[in-house]
Write a protein that holds these residues in place. Structure first.
Motif: not given
Ligand code: TYD
Length: 222
Positions: A138-147, A162-178
């Motif tokens: 698991l490559y753990d990264t802060d998704p907001e910085i990268v996106l 970005g694609d349909r998944i990348e376009r989701r709000v930052p809070a979504y990507h933060a939940r994915v990381r969590w």
């Protein structure tokens, strides 16, 4: 399930975490060792899977409901397992797959809502027939910085490119990381968490290589 002789390794992380770069470094290393290996990715990796990938990631399909999304990823996975992964494992190959069930639990489960985690697990039990990786990086990264860097500036309404998944709000990507970090906590034997912050791809790969050599001495040498 048929007998497995090979080793099944998966790479996971939020969008832009660098797993594709890592996969290339794994490939060079496997070639150096003269290993019989297979590199593949999800969603996709088969003709049917690539067609499903087009549907899943198409930004026009905003109305896609969570169940459709999780079933499509699982359908692509089922095809990949039977057509590509199982035959390779049965032939004794090292199989390296970019993304697997953990992606679905993190993105369609924790990302879309905790209430979906159970459904995603159940659907994937069926799709995989219980096939689990031997090892997961698991490559753990802060998704907001990268996106932000990769595809556009994010706001509470989402990300502009970005694609349909990348376009989701930052809070979504933060939940994915969590979600990923919870999964790693639940299965510490299978997961190896590597923090990518301030590290070069080579430094990260050196850590992965060390793990391979420790876990599968005799197959992965220096
Ligand atoms: P991928 O091609 O790995 O994208 P990237 O290289 O940008 O990380 O995956 C495509 C997208 O699909 C990515 O946003 C993660 C998402 N995804 C899920 O939501 N669930 C899944 O089960 C899988 C395999 C991927």
């Amino acid at each position: 399930m048929s007998e497995r002789k090979g080793i099944f390794i998966t790479l996971e992380g939020t969008d832009g975490c660098g797993k594709t770069t890592q996969a290339k470094l794994f490939k060079e290393y496997f070639l150096e060792l003269g290993l019989d290996f297979l590199l593949t990715r999800e969603p996709g990796g088969t003709v049917i899977g690539e067609a499903i990938r087009q549907v899943i990631l198409d930004p026009r399909f905003e109305e896609m409901v969570p169940e459709t999304e999780m079933l499509l990823y699982a359908a692509s996975r089922a095809q990949l397992i039977k057509q590509v992964i199982l035959p390779a494992l049965e032939a004794g190959k090292v199989v390296l797959c970019e993304r697997y069930v953990d992606s679905s639990i993190a993105y369609q489960g924790y990302g879309l809502g905790r209430q979906y985690v159970k459904k995603v697990r159940a659907i994937n039990e069926l799709a995989t027939d219980g096939l689990k990786p031997d090892l997961t990086f698991l490559y753990d990264t802060d998704p907001e910085i990268v996106l932000n860097r990769a595809i556009g500036i994010s706001s509470d309404e989402g990300i502009s490119g970005g694609d349909r998944i990348e376009r989701r709000v930052p809070a979504y990507h933060a939940r994915v990381r969590w979600g990923y970090l919870r999964l790693a906590e639940q299965e510490p034997e299978r997961f190896v968490v590597l923090t990518t912050k301030d590290k070069s791809p080579q430094e990260i790969f050196a850590s992965s290589k060390k793990v391979l050599q420790e876990r599968f001495a005799g197959i992965f040498t220096s």
